[in-house]
Scaffold this motif. Structure first.
Motif, PDB file in Angstrom:
ATOM      1  N   ALA A   1       0.826  -1.207   0.000  1.00 55.39           N
ATOM      2  CA  ALA A   1       0.000   0.000   0.000  1.00 55.39           C
ATOM      3  C   ALA A   1       0.860   1.256   0.000  1.00 55.39           C
ATOM      4  CB  ALA A   1      -0.930   0.004   1.215  1.00 55.39           C
ATOM      5  N   ALA A   2       2.086   1.162   0.494  1.00 58.73           N
ATOM      6  CA  ALA A   2       2.983   2.315   0.509  1.00 58.73           C
ATOM      7  C   ALA A   2       3.844   2.369  -0.748  1.00 58.73           C
ATOM      8  CB  ALA A   2       3.878   2.235   1.740  1.00 58.73           C
ATOM      9  N   ALA A   3       3.424   1.650  -1.785  1.00 61.20           N
ATOM     10  CA  ALA A   3       4.103   1.640  -3.085  1.00 61.20           C
ATOM     11  C   ALA A   3       5.495   1.015  -2.997  1.00 61.20           C
ATOM     12  CB  ALA A   3       4.175   3.042  -3.674  1.00 61.20           C
ATOM     13  N   ARG A   4       5.685   0.118  -2.065  1.00 66.93           N
ATOM     14  CA  ARG A   4       6.926  -0.625  -1.972  1.00 66.93           C
ATOM     15  C   ARG A   4       6.687  -2.058  -2.423  1.00 66.93           C
ATOM     16  NH1 ARG A   4       8.784   1.352   4.080  1.00 66.93           N
ATOM     17  NH2 ARG A   4       9.223   3.518   3.545  1.00 66.93           N
ATOM     18  N   ALA A   5       7.780  -2.783  -2.630  1.00 72.34           N
ATOM     19  CA  ALA A   5       7.665  -4.182  -3.039  1.00 72.34           C
ATOM     20  C   ALA A   5       8.332  -5.056  -1.988  1.00 72.34           C
ATOM     21  CB  ALA A   5       8.324  -4.392  -4.395  1.00 72.34           C
ATOM     22  N   THR A   6       7.699  -6.187  -1.677  1.00 65.53           N
ATOM     23  CA  THR A   6       8.251  -7.119  -0.701  1.00 65.53           C
ATOM     24  C   THR A   6       8.473  -8.481  -1.337  1.00 65.53           C
ATOM     25  OG1 THR A   6       7.159  -6.051   1.180  1.00 65.53           O
ATOM     26  CG2 THR A   6       7.853  -8.322   1.484  1.00 65.53           C
ATOM     27  N   ALA A   7       9.657  -9.040  -1.107  1.00 64.04           N
ATOM     28  CA  ALA A   7       9.940 -10.428  -1.489  1.00 64.04           C
ATOM     29  C   ALA A   7      10.127 -11.209  -0.201  1.00 64.04           C
ATOM     30  CB  ALA A   7      11.198 -10.499  -2.349  1.00 64.04           C
ATOM     31  N   ARG A   8       9.306 -12.229   0.019  1.00 63.96           N
ATOM     32  CA  ARG A   8       9.434 -13.065   1.215  1.00 63.96           C
ATOM     33  C   ARG A   8      10.093 -14.380   0.795  1.00 63.96           C
ATOM     34  NH1 ARG A   8       7.689 -12.982   6.285  1.00 63.96           N
ATOM     35  NH2 ARG A   8       6.582 -11.047   5.857  1.00 63.96           N
ATOM     36  N   LEU A   9      11.285 -14.645   1.347  1.00 59.56           N
ATOM     37  CA  LEU A   9      12.073 -15.805   0.962  1.00 59.56           C
ATOM     38  C   LEU A   9      12.151 -16.807   2.111  1.00 59.56           C
ATOM     39  CD1 LEU A   9      15.107 -13.990  -0.725  1.00 59.56           C
ATOM     40  CD2 LEU A   9      12.903 -14.623  -1.744  1.00 59.56           C
ATOM     41  N   GLY A  10      12.220 -18.080   1.741  1.00 58.71           N
ATOM     42  CA  GLY A  10      12.357 -19.143   2.727  1.00 58.71           C
ATOM     43  C   GLY A  10      13.638 -19.917   2.506  1.00 58.71           C
ATOM     44  N   TRP A  11      13.736 -21.060   3.195  1.00 58.67           N
ATOM     45  CA  TRP A  11      14.946 -21.870   3.127  1.00 58.67           C
ATOM     46  C   TRP A  11      15.248 -22.342   1.708  1.00 58.67           C
ATOM     47  CZ3 TRP A  11      18.073 -22.163   7.255  1.00 58.67           C
ATOM     48  CH2 TRP A  11      17.535 -21.839   8.492  1.00 58.67           C
ATOM     49  N   GLY A  12      14.216 -22.697   0.963  1.00 58.84           N
ATOM     50  CA  GLY A  12      14.441 -23.198  -0.389  1.00 58.84           C
ATOM     51  C   GLY A  12      15.067 -22.164  -1.293  1.00 58.84           C
ATOM     52  N   GLN A  13      14.532 -20.920  -1.267  1.00 53.08           N
ATOM     53  CA  GLN A  13      15.066 -19.867  -2.133  1.00 53.08           C
ATOM     54  C   GLN A  13      16.507 -19.507  -1.774  1.00 53.08           C
ATOM     55  OE1 GLN A  13      11.990 -19.536  -0.679  1.00 53.08           O
ATOM     56  NE2 GLN A  13      10.746 -19.831  -2.515  1.00 53.08           N
ATOM     57  N   VAL A  14      16.852 -19.576  -0.483  1.00 51.61           N
ATOM     58  CA  VAL A  14      18.176 -19.135  -0.051  1.00 51.61           C
ATOM     59  C   VAL A  14      19.216 -20.241  -0.130  1.00 51.61           C
ATOM     60  CG1 VAL A  14      19.508 -18.290   1.936  1.00 51.61           C
ATOM     61  CG2 VAL A  14      17.270 -17.293   1.405  1.00 51.61           C
ATOM     62  N   PHE A  15      18.899 -21.429   0.360  1.00 50.39           N
ATOM     63  CA  PHE A  15      19.908 -22.484   0.437  1.00 50.39           C
ATOM     64  C   PHE A  15      19.836 -23.482  -0.723  1.00 50.39           C
ATOM     65  CE2 PHE A  15      20.011 -20.947   4.790  1.00 50.39           C
ATOM     66  CZ  PHE A  15      21.375 -20.954   5.058  1.00 50.39           C
ATOM     67  N   ASP A  16      18.651 -23.714  -1.274  1.00 54.28           N
ATOM     68  CA  ASP A  16      18.536 -24.664  -2.379  1.00 54.28           C
ATOM     69  C   ASP A  16      18.706 -23.995  -3.745  1.00 54.28           C
ATOM     70  OD1 ASP A  16      18.085 -26.682  -0.599  1.00 54.28           O
ATOM     71  OD2 ASP A  16      15.905 -26.650  -0.800  1.00 54.28           O
ATOM     72  N   ARG A  17      18.206 -22.753  -3.894  1.00 54.21           N
ATOM     73  CA  ARG A  17      18.219 -22.079  -5.193  1.00 54.21           C
ATOM     74  C   ARG A  17      18.725 -20.638  -5.075  1.00 54.21           C
ATOM     75  NH1 ARG A  17      13.694 -24.636  -4.117  1.00 54.21           N
ATOM     76  NH2 ARG A  17      12.489 -22.756  -3.650  1.00 54.21           N
ATOM     77  N   PRO A  18      19.892 -20.429  -4.450  1.00 56.38           N
ATOM     78  CA  PRO A  18      20.357 -19.054  -4.235  1.00 56.38           C
ATOM     79  C   PRO A  18      20.664 -18.301  -5.520  1.00 56.38           C
ATOM     80  CG  PRO A  18      22.103 -20.620  -3.731  1.00 56.38           C
ATOM     81  CD  PRO A  18      20.857 -21.419  -3.951  1.00 56.38           C
ATOM     82  N   CYS A  19      21.133 -19.007  -6.537  1.00 58.00           N
ATOM     83  CA  CYS A  19      21.535 -18.331  -7.779  1.00 58.00           C
ATOM     84  C   CYS A  19      20.317 -17.805  -8.549  1.00 58.00           C
ATOM     85  CB  CYS A  19      22.363 -19.270  -8.640  1.00 58.00           C
ATOM     86  SG  CYS A  19      23.851 -19.893  -7.801  1.00 58.00           S
ATOM     87  N   SER A  20      19.301 -18.637  -8.706  1.00 57.59           N
ATOM     88  CA  SER A  20      18.093 -18.162  -9.394  1.00 57.59           C
ATOM     89  C   SER A  20      17.384 -17.102  -8.562  1.00 57.59           C
ATOM     90  CB  SER A  20      17.152 -19.332  -9.696  1.00 57.59           C
ATOM     91  OG  SER A  20      16.705 -19.949  -8.500  1.00 57.59           O
ATOM     92  N   THR A  21      17.479 -17.210  -7.226  1.00 53.82           N
ATOM     93  CA  THR A  21      16.891 -16.185  -6.362  1.00 53.82           C
ATOM     94  C   THR A  21      17.577 -14.853  -6.596  1.00 53.82           C
ATOM     95  OG1 THR A  21      16.266 -17.793  -4.668  1.00 53.82           O
ATOM     96  CG2 THR A  21      16.500 -15.505  -3.965  1.00 53.82           C
ATOM     97  N   ALA A  22      18.906 -14.859  -6.717  1.00 53.70           N
ATOM     98  CA  ALA A  22      19.646 -13.618  -6.967  1.00 53.70           C
ATOM     99  C   ALA A  22      19.214 -12.979  -8.276  1.00 53.70           C
ATOM    100  CB  ALA A  22      21.146 -13.908  -6.989  1.00 53.70           C
ATOM    101  N   VAL A  23      18.994 -13.796  -9.310  1.00 57.93           N
ATOM    102  CA  VAL A  23      18.535 -13.273 -10.603  1.00 57.93           C
ATOM    103  C   VAL A  23      17.195 -12.558 -10.441  1.00 57.93           C
ATOM    104  CG1 VAL A  23      17.741 -13.912 -12.908  1.00 57.93           C
ATOM    105  CG2 VAL A  23      19.808 -14.967 -11.961  1.00 57.93           C
ATOM    106  N   LYS A  24      16.279 -13.173  -9.721  1.00 55.32           N
ATOM    107  CA  LYS A  24      14.945 -12.586  -9.570  1.00 55.32           C
ATOM    108  C   LYS A  24      14.977 -11.315  -8.722  1.00 55.32           C
ATOM    109  CE  LYS A  24      12.824 -17.103 -10.175  1.00 55.32           C
ATOM    110  NZ  LYS A  24      12.124 -18.251  -9.538  1.00 55.32           N
ATOM    111  N   ILE A  25      15.796 -11.310  -7.661  1.00 54.87           N
ATOM    112  CA  ILE A  25      15.938 -10.095  -6.861  1.00 54.87           C
ATOM    113  C   ILE A  25      16.561  -8.990  -7.718  1.00 54.87           C
ATOM    114  CG2 ILE A  25      17.114  -9.053  -4.879  1.00 54.87           C
ATOM    115  CD1 ILE A  25      14.824 -10.821  -4.042  1.00 54.87           C
ATOM    116  N   GLY A  26      17.564  -9.349  -8.503  1.00 56.06           N
ATOM    117  CA  GLY A  26      18.204  -8.358  -9.372  1.00 56.06           C
ATOM    118  C   GLY A  26      17.241  -7.753 -10.370  1.00 56.06           C
ATOM    119  N   ARG A  27      16.399  -8.588 -10.975  1.00 58.01           N
ATOM    120  CA  ARG A  27      15.408  -8.068 -11.927  1.00 58.01           C
ATOM    121  C   ARG A  27      14.441  -7.110 -11.236  1.00 58.01           C
ATOM    122  NH1 ARG A  27      13.625 -13.548 -15.198  1.00 58.01           N
ATOM    123  NH2 ARG A  27      15.297 -13.536 -16.779  1.00 58.01           N
TER     124      ARG A  27
END
Length: 332
Positions: free
Chosen positions: A277-303
């Motif tokens: 509502a404050a015109a911000r964006a939130t990405a909520r990450l869990g264990w899978g995004q950080v420890f199992d798929r960190p590289c693809s997660t970095a790509v998506k955060i970068g985009r």
């Protein structure tokens, strides 16, 4: 024994038993005014039971973890709980996840010749006086030394991070004290790694998941350095795990298990909605995004950052799978 002396002995023993969860040793009993025959008579009457040679408890039933801990320390005195046992004692009875049937870890001076009784695991140290909190009940290794010991011996690096980060996040110690504990050990496995973890904790990575995000996602892929424990006041004082572009993009690290309480998840979703509502964006990450798929997660955060004004580019890390490398090279 005169009546006054007998009464005094009873009072001293009652205080001793109260202070030590019902456990005492022969030396303490004799100093309180009992004699060897008194102890034998109390055992025959089942008023006390033997735990180890010369160590007794004031009942004949199963021992609690705290009673086992006291018995281990009193058998080996001067001694203190260490490692996992020291951490268990510092956390108290309310924290789940401990196996109370494991041997009790006890630390003694390295020059002493002490027999290891059943259910006790002895450790020898050169600087026991400096590392022990003798006023604790029972005496235990100071928490920063205990978790450094556990982190050095942990089977996986993620477990080592958890020991250090949890102690700081739980306000049991500080990053500075952990660093001093590491520096004070002559021999220590993973020394350089543990120093780097403590340095990252100083930056604000307050949990295992936050440290994993920093070292597996953000840093090796060239993402900008987030502002950690970012404070905002949409509805009172709130702290975000990581924020970019002055808080325009927020990353929340959710390390709870899937069975976490529904109400807590609902509160987090409400916070994310406030950010939206404050015109911000939130990405909520869990264990899978950080420890199992960190590289693809970095790509998506970068985009996501590029879409909101970041002019930088994600780059591959040595661990990136080939498909992620191709994706990075085709995007930036």
């Amino acid at each position: 024994m005169p009546l006054a002396g007998a009464r005094s002995t009873v009072l001293r023993m009652e205080e001793l038993i109260r202070r030590q969860a019902g456990v005492f040793n022969r030396r303490q009993a004799l100093e309180a005014g009992l004699n060897v025959n008194d102890l034998r008579r109390m055992r025959r009457r089942n008023e006390i039971a033997r735990v180890h040679d010369g160590v007794y408890v004031d009942h004949t039933g199963p021992l609690t973890w705290l009673q086992r801990a006291w018995a281990a320390v009193l058998f080996s005195e001067p001694a203190a709980l260490c490692g996992e046992a020291a951490r268990r004692a510092a956390d108290g009875p309310g924290r789940a996840g401990y196996d109370d049937g494991k041997p009790i870890d006890v630390m003694v001076d390295r020059h002493r010749n002490v027999v290891e009784p059943p259910g006790v695991r002895l450790h020898r140290a050169a600087d026991i006086q400096r590392r022990v909190l003798w006023t604790a009940s029972p005496p235990r290794e100071r928490i920063e030394h205990a978790v450094v010991r556990l982190a050095a011996d942990a089977p996986r690096e993620v477990d080592a991070v958890a020991y250090l980060a949890d102690a700081v996040q739980g306000r049991q110690t500080t990053a500075a004290r952990l660093a001093a504990a590491i520096d004070g050990r002559e021999r220590l496995a993973r020394r350089r790694f543990l120093i780097s973890v403590v340095d990252d904790i100083r930056l604000g990575t307050c949990s295992t998941l936050e440290h994993g995000y920093l070292t597996l996602v953000e840093r090796p892929h060239g993402l900008p350095l987030a502002e950690r424990q970012f404070r905002e006041s949409l509805k009172g004082q709130l702290y975000r795990d990581a924020a970019y572009l002055g808080g325009l993009v927020v990353v929340e690290l959710d390390g709870r298990p899937f069975h976490a309480k529904v109400r807590q998840r609902d509160r987090d979703m409400e916070r994310d909605l406030d950010v939206f509502a404050a015109a911000r964006a939130t990405a909520r990450l869990g264990w899978g995004q950080v420890f199992d798929r960190p590289c693809s997660t970095a790509v998506k955060i970068g985009r996501g950052l590029n879409e909101r004004g970041w002019a930088g580019a994600v780059h591959p890390c040595p661990r990136c799978p080939s498909d992620v490398v191709r994706l990075i090279r085709g995007t930036w």
